[in-house]
Design an enzyme around this catalytic site. Structure first.
Site, PDB file in Angstrom:
ATOM      1  N   LYS A   1       6.534 -11.130 -15.780  1.00  0.00           N
ATOM      2  CA  LYS A   1       6.297 -11.405 -14.356  1.00  0.00           C
ATOM      3  C   LYS A   1       5.153 -12.385 -14.165  1.00  0.00           C
ATOM      4  CE  LYS A   1       6.875 -10.934  -9.951  1.00  0.00           C
ATOM      5  NZ  LYS A   1       7.981 -11.758  -9.399  1.00  0.00           N
TER       6      LYS A   1
ATOM      7  N   TRP B   1      -2.975  -2.480  -1.585  1.00  0.00           N
ATOM      8  CA  TRP B   1      -2.625  -3.842  -2.013  1.00  0.00           C
ATOM      9  C   TRP B   1      -3.351  -4.747  -1.028  1.00  0.00           C
ATOM     10  CZ3 TRP B   1      -0.086  -6.914  -5.491  1.00  0.00           C
ATOM     11  CH2 TRP B   1       0.339  -8.168  -5.064  1.00  0.00           C
TER      12      TRP B   1
ATOM     13  N   LYS C   1      17.714 -18.976 -10.636  1.00  0.00           N
ATOM     14  CA  LYS C   1      17.965 -17.555 -10.341  1.00  0.00           C
ATOM     15  C   LYS C   1      19.141 -17.052 -11.160  1.00  0.00           C
ATOM     16  CE  LYS C   1      15.208 -16.298  -8.989  1.00  0.00           C
ATOM     17  NZ  LYS C   1      13.977 -16.890  -8.577  1.00  0.00           N
TER      18      LYS C   1
ATOM     19  N   CYS D   1       0.834  -1.202   0.000  1.00  0.00           N
ATOM     20  CA  CYS D   1       0.000   0.000   0.000  1.00  0.00           C
ATOM     21  C   CYS D   1       0.874   1.260   0.000  1.00  0.00           C
ATOM     22  CB  CYS D   1      -0.862   0.018   1.249  1.00  0.00           C
ATOM     23  SG  CYS D   1      -1.840  -1.464   1.440  1.00  0.00           S
TER      24      CYS D   1
ATOM     25  N   GLU E   1      18.400 -17.058 -15.151  1.00  0.00           N
ATOM     26  CA  GLU E   1      17.368 -16.159 -15.693  1.00  0.00           C
ATOM     27  C   GLU E   1      17.805 -14.702 -15.675  1.00  0.00           C
ATOM     28  OE1 GLU E   1      13.543 -15.899 -13.657  1.00  0.00           O
ATOM     29  OE2 GLU E   1      14.501 -16.326 -11.742  1.00  0.00           O
TER      30      GLU E   1
ATOM     31  N   ARG F   1       4.860   0.354  -6.409  1.00  0.00           N
ATOM     32  CA  ARG F   1       4.797  -0.563  -5.277  1.00  0.00           C
ATOM     33  C   ARG F   1       3.763  -1.662  -5.510  1.00  0.00           C
ATOM     34  NH1 ARG F   1       6.447   2.084  -0.221  1.00  0.00           N
ATOM     35  NH2 ARG F   1       4.794   1.002   0.863  1.00  0.00           N
TER      36      ARG F   1
ATOM     37  N   ASN G   1      -1.246   1.670   6.095  1.00  0.00           N
ATOM     38  CA  ASN G   1      -0.365   0.633   5.550  1.00  0.00           C
ATOM     39  C   ASN G   1      -0.017  -0.289   6.696  1.00  0.00           C
ATOM     40  OD1 ASN G   1      -0.340   2.072   3.214  1.00  0.00           O
ATOM     41  ND2 ASN G   1       1.876   2.477   3.203  1.00  0.00           N
ATOM     42  N   GLY G   2       0.065  -1.584   6.422  1.00  0.00           N
ATOM     43  CA  GLY G   2       0.408  -2.535   7.476  1.00  0.00           C
ATOM     44  C   GLY G   2      -0.746  -3.477   7.729  1.00  0.00           C
TER      45      GLY G   2
ATOM     46  N   HIS H   1      26.355 -40.253 -13.861  1.00  0.00           N
ATOM     47  CA  HIS H   1      25.617 -41.015 -14.881  1.00  0.00           C
ATOM     48  C   HIS H   1      25.558 -40.266 -16.210  1.00  0.00           C
ATOM     49  CE1 HIS H   1      24.614 -44.044 -11.947  1.00  0.00           C
ATOM     50  NE2 HIS H   1      24.248 -43.088 -11.108  1.00  0.00           N
TER      51      HIS H   1
ATOM     52  N   GLU I   1      16.444 -23.978  -7.536  1.00  0.00           N
ATOM     53  CA  GLU I   1      16.158 -22.547  -7.448  1.00  0.00           C
ATOM     54  C   GLU I   1      17.431 -21.712  -7.646  1.00  0.00           C
ATOM     55  OE1 GLU I   1      13.676 -20.927  -7.735  1.00  0.00           O
ATOM     56  OE2 GLU I   1      13.951 -18.969  -6.836  1.00  0.00           O
TER      57      GLU I   1
HETATM   58  C1  F6R Z   1      11.407 -17.226 -11.499  1.00  0.00           C
HETATM   59  C2  F6R Z   1       9.996 -16.915 -11.485  1.00  0.00           C
HETATM   60  C3  F6R Z   1       9.071 -17.824 -12.227  1.00  0.00           C
HETATM   61  C4  F6R Z   1       7.734 -17.980 -11.478  1.00  0.00           C
HETATM   62  C5  F6R Z   1       6.747 -18.800 -12.333  1.00  0.00           C
HETATM   63  C6  F6R Z   1       5.435 -19.015 -11.615  1.00  0.00           C
HETATM   64  O1  F6R Z   1      12.146 -16.286 -10.767  1.00  0.00           O
HETATM   65  O2  F6R Z   1       9.571 -15.942 -10.911  1.00  0.00           O
HETATM   66  O3  F6R Z   1       9.655 -19.067 -12.456  1.00  0.00           O
HETATM   67  O4  F6R Z   1       7.984 -18.617 -10.258  1.00  0.00           O
HETATM   68  O5  F6R Z   1       6.506 -18.156 -13.552  1.00  0.00           O
HETATM   69  O6  F6R Z   1       4.797 -17.811 -11.347  1.00  0.00           O
HETATM   70  P1  F6R Z   1       3.670 -17.715 -10.256  1.00  0.00           P
HETATM   71  O7  F6R Z   1       4.296 -18.007  -8.941  1.00  0.00           O
HETATM   72  O8  F6R Z   1       3.144 -16.317 -10.359  1.00  0.00           O
HETATM   73  O9  F6R Z   1       2.638 -18.742 -10.591  1.00  0.00           O
END
Ligand code: F6R
Length: 608
Positions: free
Chosen positions: A603, A75, A485, A2, A488, A27, A101-102, A504, A481
Site C-alpha cells: 500500500k 484518524w 486498475k 475514526c 494490478e 479502519r 467521528n466526522g 504507429h 488509470e
Molecule cells: C495503484 C496505487 C499506486 C499508488 C502509488 C502512489 O492503485 O495505489 O499506484 O497510487 O504507489 O502512492 P501514494 O499516492 O501513496 O504516493
C-alpha cells in the site's frame, strides 16, 4: 477513519473498550484513547500511535477503573496525530468527555467564540469545541444541553458523550456519520461500526440523523430534537466478523469504491464558502501566483495519473505549461525547475519514497511545493510548503480508488482558484464550474446505483488475455488509470494508449477478440475516437465504449457501451473512472484474485 466504542454495564469497561477498538483497527488510525467515569471523576488516557501504546499505558486497561466508558481510534483531520489531539476530549473543568467521528465544519468560529469567553483549548481538534460547548451551555438539564450544543454544530458527527454528573448514562448522537447501539443483558454498548460489539451482541439499534440516545445499563431511550421519544426497530446482525469489518462488502476495495460520493463531498466542502473556492492552505500572494511560468506535477502510480489529468485541466484553464512527471524519474534527469515553477506533489500516503525525494529536489531548486495528501502529518505533508488534504479517510485496499477521486477533486478546486486569481475564467464559468463540482458526488452515486451493468459486462469479458485502453486528451489520462486498475488486481495484461498513437505500432497487436476499451467522453474529440474504434474493429477487436449519456449513437459503433452522466469536460474523469474501477473489481472477483492485497504490491511504497 475514526472509530467509537462505548460501554455501560456491571463489568469493568476498559478491557471491553480496548477489545472493541482492536476490532476497529482495520479502519486505520493514528492515535487512540479511553475515558472512564471512575467514582464521579472522568479519567482519560490517550496515546499517539498504535493501540499497543494505549494498552501499555493502561496495563491492558487494568489501571483504569469504572463500569462506564468511551473509547476512540482517531484518524487525524484537524491537528496532527499526537497524544493531546487524540480523543476523548474533556471540557475545561473535566465535566464532559467527548469522542467524535466526522468533521465540524464551523469549528473555527465556535472556537473563537469560546476563546473570547476565556475558555482555554488544549488541542488543535474540531472535536474539543464540542466538549467545551457542552460545559459552556450546561445549565443542569443534560438533554437541553445536548440539544443546544447540536444546534450550534455544522458538519457531520457521531458522538459519544460522558457527563461527570450523570455517572449512569452515555449520550450518543449522530448526524451523517454512523453510530449503532448494541443491546446486552444489564449492559449496553455504542459503536461506530458493528465489528466493535459483535463478540457481545448481535442486537442493535441504528441511530438516524438528529437522534439522541440516552443509554443506561438496563435501558436505551432515543429522542428527536424536540425531546419526543422515538421507537427504534431492533435489528439482528447476521454478518460474520470479517464481513462486518468491510461494512458488509466482500472487499475493502468495493467498500472504498462505494464511499466515493462521500469522500469527494467531504474533500470539497471545507473549501466552498459563500459561493467561492477558498484555499487558505496556499500561502502564495496573487503576485506570486502570477509569477509562475510553469507547473510541475510529481507523483507515482495512480497519483501520477491524477497528475496527467491535471496537466490537461491546468493547461486548458490556466494557460500555463504543465509537466506531469513520474517522481521516480524526475530527479535523475537534471530537471529545469526554479522559483518560477510551481510544484504540485500528489500522494495518498504522503510517504512514497520516490515522490518524497522528487519533492526535496524541487525544493532544493527553489520551487514552491503544494502537496495534495491524504494522511495528515505524513512526511510529504510536513515537508511541502503548503498542503491541501484530501478527506478520503483511510484507504485499506492496495489499489487506490477513493484517494484518486479526492485528488481529482483538489485539482478542480485548484484550477478554479488559480483560474480566478489569474483572471482566466469569467464569473459565469466560475459559477458553472462550482455548480458542476458540487453535483459530482450525486452523479457518482447514480453510476454506482447501476453497477450491475458493469458487472454483467465483466462477466462476459473476464476471460480476455490482453486489453487496450484508448482515449484522447483527458480520456487518455483516464485510460492510464483504467488500465492500471485492471492489471494490478486482475493480473490481465493491459496497456493504455493515446488513441491516435495506436497506428504507429501497437495496432499490430490487435487480433480477433482483443478487448479494446475506448474512452469517448471528451466532447470535442468524439469523432476522432470513433475512427480509432473503427480501426481496431476492422482488425477483429471487441470494443467496449465508455461515453456520456447524450452519445447514444455510439451504441452502433461498439459491441458494448457504458454511459455516464455529463458534466464539464475537466470533471469527466471523476465520473468515467468509476465504471473502470468497477470493471477491474468485478473481473478480478470473477478470476478469484486477492483483490485487496494483489501479489507483489504494497500500500505504501517507502523504498526507492
Ligand atoms: C495503484 C496505487 C499506486 C499508488 C502509488 C502512489 O492503485 O495505489 O499506484 O497510487 O504507489 O502512492 P501514494 O499516492 O501513496 O504516493
Amino acid at each position: 477513519m475514526c472509530g467509537i466504542v462505548g460501554y455501560i454495564g456491571e463489568e469493568q469497561a476498559a478491557p471491553f473498550l480496548l477489545k472493541g477498538l482492536e476490532k476497529l483497527e482495520y479502519r486505520g488510525y493514528d492515535s487512540a484513547g479511553l475515558c472512564l467515569n471512575d467514582g464521579g471523576k472522568l479519567v482519560v488516557k490517550k496515546s499517539k500511535g498504535k493501540l499497543q501504546e494505549l494498552k501499555i499505558l493502561t496495563n491492558n486497561g487494568d489501571t483504569l477503573h469504572g463500569t462506564v466508558g468511551i473509547g476512540h481510534t482517531r484518524w487525524a483531520t484537524h491537528g496532527e496525530p499526537s497524544d493531546v489531539n487524540a480523543h476523548p476530549h474533556l471540557s475545561e473543568s473535566g465535566r464532559f468527555a467527548v469522542v467524535h467521528n466526522g468533521i465540524i465544519e464551523n469549528y473555527l468560529p465556535l472556537r473563537e467564540m469560546l476563546t473570547e469567553k476565556g475558555i482555554v483549548f488544549r488541542s488543535n481538534t474540531d472535536t474539543e469545541v464540542i466538549a467545551q460547548l457542552f460545559e459552556y451551555y450546561d445549565q443542569g438539564n443534560l438533554m437541553d444541553t445536548v440539544i443546544r450544543v447540536l444546534s450550534k454544530l455544522d458538519g457531520s458527527y457521531a458522538l459519544g458523550v460522558l457527563c461527570r454528573d450523570h455517572p449512569d448514562e452515555i449520550i450518543a448522537v449522530r448526524k451523517e456519520s454512523p453510530l449503532i447501539i448494541g443491546l446486552g443483558e444489564h449492559e449496553n454498548y455504542i459503536a461506530s461500526d458493528i465489528p466493535a460489539i459483535l463478540n457481545k451482541t448481535r442486537n442493535i439499534y441504528r441511530l438516524e440523523n438528529d437522534e439522541i440516545a440516552v443509554i443506561k445499563r438496563d435501558s436505551v431511550q432515543v429522542f428527536n430534537l424536540d425531546k419526543e421519544p422515538i421507537h427504534k426497530e431492533l435489528e439482528v446482525v447476521d454478518w460474520d466478523i470479517a464481513a462486518a469489518e468491510k461494512g458488509g462488502y466482500e472487499h475493502f476495495m468495493f467498500k472504498e469504491i462505494m464511499e466515493q460520493p462521500k469522500a469527494f463531498h467531504d474533500t470539497i466542502t471545507p473549501h466552498l464558502k459563500d459561493g467561492r473556492v477558498v484555499l487558505d492552505e496556499i500561502h502564495l500572494t496573487a503576485d506570486q501566483i502570477r509569477s509562475f511560468r510553469k507547473i510541475n506535477i510529481l507523483a507515482c502510480g495512480s497519483a501520477y495519473h491524477v497528475g496527467v489529468v491535471a496537466k490537461y485541466v491546468f493547461e486548458k484553464i490556466l494557460r500555463i505549461p504543465v509537466e506531469a512527471d513520474l517522481a521516480s524519474e524526475f530527479r535523475y534527469r537534471d530537471p529545469i525547475i526554479d522559483d518560477k515553477t510551481l510544484t504540485v506533489v500528489i500522494s495518498q500516503s504522503g510517504e512514497t519514497a520516490d515522490t518524497k525525494e522528487a519533492m526535496k529536489e524541487a525544493k532544493r531548486r527553489g520551487s514552491h511545493v503544494i502537496s495534495i495528501v491524504n494522511v495528515l502529518g505524513s512526511a510529504i505533508a510536513k515537508e511541502s510548503n503548503d498542503v491541501i488534504y484530501t478527506l478520503a479517510g483511510p484507504e485499506i485496499a492496495v489499489a487506490t480508488t477513493k484517494a484518486y477521486s479526492t485528488q481529482l477533486a483538489v485539482i478542480y478546486l485548484m484550477a478554479i482558484y488559480f483560474g480566478d486569481v489569474l483572471g482566466k475564467i469569467t464569473d459565469t464559468e466560475y459559477q458553472y464550474y462550482l455548480q458542476e463540482l458540487q453535483a459530482i458526488p450525486e452523479k457518482i452515486q447514480q453510476i454506482l446505483e447501476h453497477k450491475e451493468t458493469v458487472q454483467y459486462l465483466a462477466s462476459k469479458l473476464f476471460h480476455c488475455n490482453d486489453v487496450f485502453f484508448i482515449g484522447r486528451n483527458i480520456d487518455y489520462a483516464l485510460s492510464l488509470e483504467g488500465s492500471l486498475k485492471l492489471k494490478e488486481i486482475s493480473y490481465i495484461h493491459s496497456e493504455a494508449y493515446a488513441a491516435g498513437e495506436l497506428k504507429h505500432g501497437t495496432i499490430s497487436l490487435i487480433e480477433d477478440g482483443t478487448l479494446v476499451i475506448a474512452l469517448a467522453t471528451h466532447e470535442e474529440l468524439i469523432g476522432k475516437i470513433v475512427s480509432n474504434m473503427k480501426e481496431v474493429q476492422a482488425r477483429g477487436a471487441y470494443v467496449l465504449c465508455l461515453t456520456t449519456e447524450k452519445h447514444q449513437e455510439l451504441k452502433s459503433t461498439s459491441q458494448s457501451t457504458l454511459f455516464i452522466p455529463s458534466t464539464c469536460d475537466m470533471m469527466l474523469p471523476s465520473l468515467a473512472v468509476v465504471p473502470l474501477q468497477l470493471f477491474a473489481y468485478y473481473v478480478a472477483a470473477l478470476k478469484g484474485c486477492d483483490i485487496d492485497k494483489p501479489r507483489n504490491l504494497a500500500k505504501s511504497v517507502t523504498v526507492e
